[in-house]
Design a protein around this motif. Structure first.
Motif, PDB file in Angstrom:
ATOM      1  N   HIS A 181       0.846  -1.188   0.000  1.00  0.00           N
ATOM      2  CA  HIS A 181       0.000   0.000   0.000  1.00  0.00           C
ATOM      3  C   HIS A 181       0.886   1.243   0.000  1.00  0.00           C
ATOM      4  CE1 HIS A 181      -3.675  -2.215   1.131  1.00  0.00           C
ATOM      5  NE2 HIS A 181      -4.340  -1.074   1.020  1.00  0.00           N
ATOM      6  N   HIS A 182       2.071   1.084   0.571  1.00  0.00           N
ATOM      7  CA  HIS A 182       2.961   2.223   0.810  1.00  0.00           C
ATOM      8  C   HIS A 182       4.236   2.136  -0.027  1.00  0.00           C
ATOM      9  CE1 HIS A 182       0.744   2.825   4.830  1.00  0.00           C
ATOM     10  NE2 HIS A 182       0.363   3.752   3.967  1.00  0.00           N
ATOM     11  N   GLY A 183       4.639   3.276  -0.559  1.00  0.00           N
ATOM     12  CA  GLY A 183       5.780   3.319  -1.475  1.00  0.00           C
ATOM     13  C   GLY A 183       7.066   2.770  -0.886  1.00  0.00           C
ATOM     14  N   ALA A 184       7.332   3.113   0.362  1.00  0.00           N
ATOM     15  CA  ALA A 184       8.603   2.715   0.977  1.00  0.00           C
ATOM     16  C   ALA A 184       8.532   1.306   1.578  1.00  0.00           C
ATOM     17  CB  ALA A 184       9.007   3.728   2.040  1.00  0.00           C
ATOM     18  N   GLU A 185       7.516   0.530   1.154  1.00  0.00           N
ATOM     19  CA  GLU A 185       7.328  -0.808   1.714  1.00  0.00           C
ATOM     20  C   GLU A 185       7.292  -1.846   0.605  1.00  0.00           C
ATOM     21  OE1 GLU A 185       3.995  -0.470   4.415  1.00  0.00           O
ATOM     22  OE2 GLU A 185       4.917   1.246   5.424  1.00  0.00           O
ATOM     23  N   GLY A 186       8.073  -1.560  -0.444  1.00  0.00           N
ATOM     24  CA  GLY A 186       8.096  -2.444  -1.609  1.00  0.00           C
ATOM     25  C   GLY A 186       8.583  -3.852  -1.298  1.00  0.00           C
ATOM     26  N   LEU A 236       0.073  -6.685   4.052  1.00  0.00           N
ATOM     27  CA  LEU A 236       1.462  -6.632   4.533  1.00  0.00           C
ATOM     28  C   LEU A 236       2.038  -5.226   4.428  1.00  0.00           C
ATOM     29  CD1 LEU A 236       3.141  -9.841   3.029  1.00  0.00           C
ATOM     30  CD2 LEU A 236       1.654  -9.624   5.019  1.00  0.00           C
ATOM     31  N   HIS A 237       2.621  -4.806   5.519  1.00  0.00           N
ATOM     32  CA  HIS A 237       3.348  -3.536   5.572  1.00  0.00           C
ATOM     33  C   HIS A 237       4.721  -3.823   6.169  1.00  0.00           C
ATOM     34  CE1 HIS A 237      -0.113  -0.647   4.972  1.00  0.00           C
ATOM     35  NE2 HIS A 237      -0.756  -1.784   5.151  1.00  0.00           N
ATOM     36  N   THR A 238       5.621  -2.835   6.127  1.00  0.00           N
ATOM     37  CA  THR A 238       6.807  -2.843   6.959  1.00  0.00           C
ATOM     38  C   THR A 238       6.758  -1.528   7.735  1.00  0.00           C
ATOM     39  OG1 THR A 238       8.184  -1.766   5.265  1.00  0.00           O
ATOM     40  CG2 THR A 238       8.190  -4.176   5.298  1.00  0.00           C
ATOM     41  N   GLN A 239       7.172  -1.431   8.939  1.00  0.00           N
ATOM     42  CA  GLN A 239       7.845  -2.435   9.707  1.00  0.00           C
ATOM     43  C   GLN A 239       7.331  -2.332  11.142  1.00  0.00           C
ATOM     44  OE1 GLN A 239       9.990  -0.852  12.211  1.00  0.00           O
ATOM     45  NE2 GLN A 239       9.076   1.006  11.362  1.00  0.00           N
TER      46      GLN A 239
HETATM   47 ZN   LIG Z   1       2.529   0.720   5.528  1.00  0.00          ZN
END
Ligand SMILES: [Zn+2]
Length: 318
Positions: free
Chosen positions: A59-64, A208-211
């Motif tokens: 969902h988030h750019g920095a969580e590729g 799924l996301h990080t972190q």
């Molecule tokens: Zn996220």
């Protein structure tokens, strides 16, 4: 099999998906939709069971990196299936007869591309993005889509209340993170996913996301019957802490909407530890932690009480 880079950009993901689809005809590949910049958002499907699950990454750019987790899972699952091998105590052949798994490796391909390849990846929106980024070309922590909307605040869950939170954070428009957009599902990425969620009788969603090594599953402090017990099992499998979203994180997310509005047991998994974007070196340990969960979660998805007759058909034939 092509190696799967820990932080794959669009071309690398496409190559892996193409090769998987070629190697395993049982994998169906369709299009969930397209991003603001016209990038494809692939939707992958395995299995023919009546109980459907959805796994969503990035969902988030920095969580590729979450796309790499999902593609690694898929590759290992299909390879074990072909070899007739069990993995994580799962018999893939049997699982595919009783479960249908839908996978969206990257919901926000434009955001991931901004982080991995920089401003030049944004085409006609480059200037606008630079402006939304305070004039800086450093997009290494960009989370939103190419219009500066944070997709995981763009679902129809607590949207109005969140506008007050945004104001208190000084967010008045598009930017790198946390801006929820003009109205729920205003973005093509979230609109496509929400349309899919409404069309298929899903019994479980993992996003799924990080972190942070945490698991969230509540909406406004409430959850669906049985969810807390399942979250406890997921926690035991991963070593991740079950937590309640706080502050800005408590509004407008996919899990919040799916649990609170759609009645679908959904879980946000914050994979790994460190600072986003996680470095490539963080992949191995995070993958080790969440691998059992990706294989075993389908066991915890209950069959839907009511099957919608045509559910999912359009996504099989695109
Ligand atoms: Zn996220």
């Amino acid at each position: 099999m092509l190696p799967i880079p820990p932080r794959p950009a669009a071309a690398e993901r496409a190559a892996v998906i193409e090769e998987l689809a070629r190697a395993y005809p049982s994998l169906s590949l369709t299009l969930l939709g397209r991003s603001i910049l016209g990038r494809e958002i692939p939707l992958l499907k395995i299995g023919e069971g009546k109980t459907h699950l959805l796994y969503v990454g990035a969902h988030h750019g920095a969580e590729g990196m979450t796309a790499a987790f999902l593609l690694s899972f898929l590759s290992e699952f299909l390879s074990a299936h072909r070899a007739g091998r069990s993995v994580e105590g799962i018999d893939p052949g049997f699982l595919l007869s009783v479960r249908t798994l839908w996978i969206v490796p990257t919901l926000n391909p434009d955001g991931v591309e901004l982080v991995e390849r920089g401003l030049s990846s944004a085409g006609f929106l480059s200037e606008r993005i630079r402006h939304m980024n305070g004039g800086s070309e450093d997009l290494s922590t960009w989370q939103a889509n190419a219009r500066g909307v944070d997709l995981n605040h763009n679902y129809d869950a607590g949207f109005r209340a969140y506008k007050g939170v945004e104001a208190s954070l000084g967010i008045v428009g598009g930017g790198p993170t946390r801006y929820s957009g003009e109205y729920p599902e205003s973005e093509p990425e979230t609109a496509a996913l929400a349309r899919f969620v409404r069309s298929v009788p899903l019994s479980m969603i993992l996003t799924l996301h990080t972190q942070g090594r945490e698991i969230y599953f509540t909406s406004g402090g409430r959850s669906l019957s049985g969810q807390a017990a399942v979250a406890a099992r997921f926690s035991a499998m991963t070593g991740y802490r079950v937590a309640a979203p706080e502050g800005a994180a408590a509004y407008g997310g996919l899990t919040d909407w799916a649990v609170g509005r759609m009645g679908i047991p959904s879980f946000t998994i914050e994979c790994g530890e460190g600072k986003n974007p996680l470095p490539e070196s963080a992949f191995a340990s995070a993958w080790r932690e969440i691998r059992p969960l990706l294989f075993r979660a389908p066991l915890y998805a209950a069959p839907p009480e009511k099957q919608k007759g045509d559910a999912g058909r359009e996504y099989r034939t695109l």
